[in-house]
Design an enzyme around this catalytic site. Structure first.
Site, PDB file in Angstrom:
ATOM      1  N   PRO A  17       0.782  -1.234   0.000  1.00 45.59           N
ATOM      2  CA  PRO A  17       0.000   0.000   0.000  1.00 45.59           C
ATOM      3  C   PRO A  17       0.815   1.286   0.000  1.00 45.59           C
ATOM      4  CG  PRO A  17      -0.782  -1.505   1.685  1.00 45.59           C
ATOM      5  CD  PRO A  17       0.406  -2.141   1.070  1.00 45.59           C
ATOM      6  N   ASN A  18       0.332   2.222  -0.765  1.00 45.35           N
ATOM      7  CA  ASN A  18       0.843   3.600  -0.844  1.00 45.35           C
ATOM      8  C   ASN A  18       2.162   3.743  -1.595  1.00 45.35           C
ATOM      9  OD1 ASN A  18      -1.336   4.750   0.759  1.00 45.35           O
ATOM     10  ND2 ASN A  18      -0.417   3.677   2.483  1.00 45.35           N
ATOM     11  N   ARG A  25       4.832  11.181  -1.736  1.00 44.06           N
ATOM     12  CA  ARG A  25       4.471  10.935  -0.347  1.00 44.06           C
ATOM     13  C   ARG A  25       5.728  10.948   0.512  1.00 44.06           C
ATOM     14  NH1 ARG A  25       4.634   4.839   1.228  1.00 44.06           N
ATOM     15  NH2 ARG A  25       3.798   4.985   3.323  1.00 44.06           N
ATOM     16  N   TYR A  30      10.955   8.437   1.901  1.00 42.64           N
ATOM     17  CA  TYR A  30      10.966   7.548   0.726  1.00 42.64           C
ATOM     18  C   TYR A  30      11.636   8.141  -0.509  1.00 42.64           C
ATOM     19  CZ  TYR A  30       7.513   5.417   3.771  1.00 42.64           C
ATOM     20  OH  TYR A  30       6.890   4.857   4.857  1.00 42.64           O
ATOM     21  N   ASN A  81       7.971  -5.871  -0.643  1.00 43.33           N
ATOM     22  CA  ASN A  81       7.866  -4.746   0.287  1.00 43.33           C
ATOM     23  C   ASN A  81       6.390  -4.648   0.683  1.00 43.33           C
ATOM     24  OD1 ASN A  81       7.745  -2.439   1.761  1.00 43.33           O
ATOM     25  ND2 ASN A  81       8.916  -1.165   0.331  1.00 43.33           N
ATOM     26  N   ALA A  84       2.962  -0.817   4.735  1.00 46.91           N
ATOM     27  CA  ALA A  84       2.296  -0.761   6.044  1.00 46.91           C
ATOM     28  C   ALA A  84       1.815  -2.135   6.511  1.00 46.91           C
ATOM     29  CB  ALA A  84       1.122   0.209   5.975  1.00 46.91           C
ATOM     30  N   HIS A  87       3.521  -4.498   9.225  1.00 51.32           N
ATOM     31  CA  HIS A  87       3.365  -4.375  10.677  1.00 51.32           C
ATOM     32  C   HIS A  87       2.035  -4.911  11.184  1.00 51.32           C
ATOM     33  CE1 HIS A  87       6.639  -1.765   9.583  1.00 51.32           C
ATOM     34  NE2 HIS A  87       5.833  -0.939   8.938  1.00 51.32           N
ATOM     35  N   ASP A  94       1.590 -15.638   6.438  1.00 50.72           N
ATOM     36  CA  ASP A  94       1.231 -17.026   6.133  1.00 50.72           C
ATOM     37  C   ASP A  94       1.430 -17.338   4.648  1.00 50.72           C
ATOM     38  OD1 ASP A  94       0.651 -17.504   8.764  1.00 50.72           O
ATOM     39  OD2 ASP A  94      -1.527 -17.475   8.536  1.00 50.72           O
ATOM     40  N   GLU A 105      12.409  -9.707   1.999  1.00 50.38           N
ATOM     41  CA  GLU A 105      11.598  -8.580   2.487  1.00 50.38           C
ATOM     42  C   GLU A 105      12.478  -7.339   2.368  1.00 50.38           C
ATOM     43  OE1 GLU A 105      10.845  -8.693   6.687  1.00 50.38           O
ATOM     44  OE2 GLU A 105       9.750  -6.801   6.678  1.00 50.38           O
ATOM     45  N   HIS A 107      12.682  -2.912   2.537  1.00 52.87           N
ATOM     46  CA  HIS A 107      12.076  -1.628   2.901  1.00 52.87           C
ATOM     47  C   HIS A 107      12.992  -0.509   2.447  1.00 52.87           C
ATOM     48  CE1 HIS A 107       8.885  -3.461   5.164  1.00 52.87           C
ATOM     49  NE2 HIS A 107       9.776  -4.290   5.657  1.00 52.87           N
ATOM     50  N   ILE A 108      12.379   0.552   1.981  1.00 55.26           N
ATOM     51  CA  ILE A 108      13.136   1.717   1.531  1.00 55.26           C
ATOM     52  C   ILE A 108      13.747   2.423   2.743  1.00 55.26           C
ATOM     53  CG2 ILE A 108      12.917   3.983   0.417  1.00 55.26           C
ATOM     54  CD1 ILE A 108      10.527   2.646  -1.207  1.00 55.26           C
ATOM     55  N   SER A 109      12.919   2.628   3.763  1.00 51.54           N
ATOM     56  CA  SER A 109      13.380   3.336   4.962  1.00 51.54           C
ATOM     57  C   SER A 109      13.858   2.329   6.008  1.00 51.54           C
ATOM     58  CB  SER A 109      12.236   4.178   5.528  1.00 51.54           C
ATOM     59  OG  SER A 109      11.169   3.335   5.956  1.00 51.54           O
ATOM     60  N   ARG A 114      12.256   4.557  13.042  1.00 47.78           N
ATOM     61  CA  ARG A 114      11.056   5.387  12.879  1.00 47.78           C
ATOM     62  C   ARG A 114      10.091   5.154  14.059  1.00 47.78           C
ATOM     63  NH1 ARG A 114       8.893   4.758   6.961  1.00 47.78           N
ATOM     64  NH2 ARG A 114       7.736   6.607   7.635  1.00 47.78           N
ATOM     65  N   ARG A 118       6.453   0.692  13.714  1.00 46.98           N
ATOM     66  CA  ARG A 118       7.111   0.168  12.501  1.00 46.98           C
ATOM     67  C   ARG A 118       8.260  -0.784  12.841  1.00 46.98           C
ATOM     68  NH1 ARG A 118       4.970   3.419   8.307  1.00 46.98           N
ATOM     69  NH2 ARG A 118       4.481   5.474   9.104  1.00 46.98           N
TER      70      ARG A 118
HETATM   71  C1  DHK Z   1       6.980   1.570   3.366  1.00 44.49           C
HETATM   72  C2  DHK Z   1       5.821   1.934   3.956  1.00 44.49           C
HETATM   73  O1  DHK Z   1       4.800   2.386   3.238  1.00 44.49           O
HETATM   74  C3  DHK Z   1       5.657   1.943   5.427  1.00 44.49           C
HETATM   75  O2  DHK Z   1       4.334   1.689   5.827  1.00 44.49           O
HETATM   76  C4  DHK Z   1       6.625   0.995   6.117  1.00 44.49           C
HETATM   77  C5  DHK Z   1       8.087   0.919   4.114  1.00 44.49           C
HETATM   78  C6  DHK Z   1       8.037   1.188   5.595  1.00 44.49           C
HETATM   79  C7  DHK Z   1       9.426   1.215   3.456  1.00 44.49           C
HETATM   80  O3  DHK Z   1      10.314   1.815   4.086  1.00 44.49           O
HETATM   81  O4  DHK Z   1       9.617   0.818   2.317  1.00 44.49           O
HETATM   82  O5  DHK Z   1       6.566   1.209   7.497  1.00 44.49           O
END
Ligand code: DHK
Length: 155
Positions: A17-18, A25, A30, A81, A84, A87, A94, A105, A107-109, A114, A118
């Site tokens: 998502p997002n 954003r 990011y 990735n 959200a 978490h 599963d 897995e 993650h960008i950040s 944070r 998270r």
């Molecule tokens: C991206 C998201 O959208 C967050 O909800 C995660 C993750 C971190 C990222 O760092 O790629 O907490």
């Protein structure tokens, strides 16, 4: 010359998502580049390794779970990735557990630097590889890592 099918290694890249809003954003977390830029970066890295990329993004948990099920037969490895959903989602955890192929897995950040919510990932414990905080390069590292894992499994 006889015809022969050469099947390339295919890696499914699943974004949660997002992440479609990358570049717009929270640029402090990011960056300013778009998801299209991310896809290009991953495809360029994959080309150098002779690997095919199946790049996807969804804002819907069930869709992501369906894609992970699909990867069981369509892909040699997965870069995930969950954004959200990292978490919160036992369903995604599963689905990863149901995969026999290597999963990274990414993650960008740095999720550990944070908000405290998270810091927990439902996926890390069941992924083969976890890469966080390297920006978009987390995906490139994830790609090399799953290919390495595949190599180790096939010797
Ligand atoms: C991206 C998201 O959208 C967050 O909800 C995660 C993750 C971190 C990222 O760092 O790629 O907490």
């Amino acid at each position: 010359m006889s015809a022969r099918t050469i099947s390339k290694t295919r890696v499914m890249v699943v974004n949660g998502p997002n992440l479609n809003l990358l570049g717009f954003r929270e640029p402090a977390a990011y960056g300013t580049r778009s998801i299209k830029d991310l896809e290009t970066l991953v495809r360029d890295a994959a080309d150098l390794r002779g690997v095919e990329i199946d790049f996807r993004q969804s804002n819907h948990e069930g869709v992501i779970i369906d894609w992970l099920h699909e990867a069981r037969t369509s892909s040699s490895a997965v870069i995930l990735n969950p954004a959200a959903l990292t978490h919160t989602s036992i369903g995604i955890r599963d689905a990863v557990l149901a995969l026999d192929v290597p999963v990274a897995e990414v993650h960008i950040s740095n999720i550990h630097a944070r908000e405290s919510f998270r810091n927990v990932s439902y996926v890390s414990e069941v992924a083969d590889v976890v890469i966080i905080g390297a920006g978009f390069f987390s995906y490139v590292l994830g790609l090399h890592a799953v290919l390495e894992t595949l190599d180790r499994r096939t010797v």
